[in-house]
Design a protein around this motif. Sequence first.
Motif, PDB file in Angstrom:
ATOM      1  N   SER A  60      64.101 100.808  31.272  1.00  0.00           N
ATOM      2  CA  SER A  60      62.933 101.686  31.141  1.00  0.00           C
ATOM      3  C   SER A  60      63.236 103.060  31.750  1.00  0.00           C
ATOM      4  O   SER A  60      62.839 104.098  31.199  1.00  0.00           O
ATOM      5  CB  SER A  60      61.712 101.056  31.816  1.00  0.00           C
ATOM      6  N   LEU A  79      57.206 102.274  31.773  1.00  0.00           N
ATOM      7  CA  LEU A  79      56.981 101.908  33.162  1.00  0.00           C
ATOM      8  C   LEU A  79      58.217 101.262  33.769  1.00  0.00           C
ATOM      9  O   LEU A  79      58.722 100.258  33.277  1.00  0.00           O
ATOM     10  CB  LEU A  79      55.782 100.970  33.281  1.00  0.00           C
ATOM     11  N   THR A  89      59.207  94.661  32.546  1.00  0.00           N
ATOM     12  CA  THR A  89      58.798  94.920  31.166  1.00  0.00           C
ATOM     13  C   THR A  89      58.577  93.584  30.468  1.00  0.00           C
ATOM     14  O   THR A  89      59.469  92.745  30.415  1.00  0.00           O
ATOM     15  CB  THR A  89      59.869  95.760  30.439  1.00  0.00           C
ATOM     16  N   ASP A 111      62.305  98.989  23.975  1.00  0.00           N
ATOM     17  CA  ASP A 111      62.465  98.441  25.328  1.00  0.00           C
ATOM     18  C   ASP A 111      62.031  96.982  25.280  1.00  0.00           C
ATOM     19  O   ASP A 111      61.033  96.629  24.642  1.00  0.00           O
ATOM     20  CB  ASP A 111      61.554  99.224  26.287  1.00  0.00           C
TER      21      ASP A 111
HETATM   22 MG   LIG Z   1      61.740  97.723  32.023  1.00  0.00          MG
END
Ligand SMILES: [Mg+2]
Length: 290
Positions: A60, A79, A89, A111
Amino acid sequence: MGSKASKPAPESPLLDEPWREVNWSEEKQRDLQDVKNYKPPTEGQQVRILLHGPAGSGKSSFINSVQSVLNDRMYRQALAANTFGSSFTKKYTTYKVPKDKDTFYPFVFNDIMGLESREQTGVHVDDVKLALKGHMKEDYQLNPQSKLSEENQFYKRHLEPNDKVHVLVLIIPADTLGIIRHELVQKIREIRTAASDLAIPQIAVMTKIDKACPEIGRDLKNVYRSKYLKGKMQQLSTDVGIPMNCIFPVKNYHEETKLNNDVDTLILNALTQIITCGDDHLKFLLNQSD
Ligand SMILES: [Mg+2]
Ligand SMILES: Nc1nc2c(ncn2[C@@H]2O[C@H](COP(=O)(O)OP(=O)(O)OP(=O)(O)O)[C@@H](O)[C@H]2O)c(=O)[nH]1
């Protein structure tokens, strides 16, 4: 009295000459221009870049760092978090990068949850394989216990050209590479093989180089002079089978509030290679459909 034998001087952790050339004063502008000018072979096409790697490796943060460099300001859209053990994540998310007020760059980042060594923790290897083919819909809540089933509403059956991944990027931290467990290396290899079967090119981005090596933490320009980091890159190359010329070290933006030329230079070095590989794959697909 015999004279004391003088101690040999401690060996320098730095090579006299860098083993890869970087022009720190000009390269950033050149790469930035290349990224701004990039156009995919077909109008409306986009390069889909899938990031994978161990939990907490900086996936991220890498997306945020690219967004920051290209937007010329600090960006924190994806984030990132300092969690211990499990992945922060949890959802499958696509990130577009704004170019002007109304347009986006012709590449996107996906992601995904991080990999973990134990079974039924971290992202399921089969889910990464499904994402590579484009079967995973946006916002799918990843479940380490079971893979996305064809019956699930987040399973995409009818694929369009933009759904498929065009370049797979392994994000791997330099500081903890030595303690990555065998089981996790096996998962990375399995994903690599699946991508190779689909002819998807692969790049590795080695993060946290500032943490791994004090000489680099002090001055990022030492990146290709550090013997330690070169050893880590060689170790990664041997462990997972990615050639050295497909591995790019970066320091992500993670604590700073202002952009820095040297950080930008390494991020852009990695990004231009990722886009070039993705573009090669788009051309490969185009030739196949002829
Ligand atoms: Mg992440
Ligand atoms: N020193 C340093 N810290 C970094 C770097 N990249 C990321 N970090 C830190 O590492 C931690 C994890 O980063 P994330 O970007 O959340 O990692 P991730 O791979 O997305 O993690 P998961 O989503 O949990 O799998 C955060 O505290 C970041 O600030 C880097 O290059 N150098």
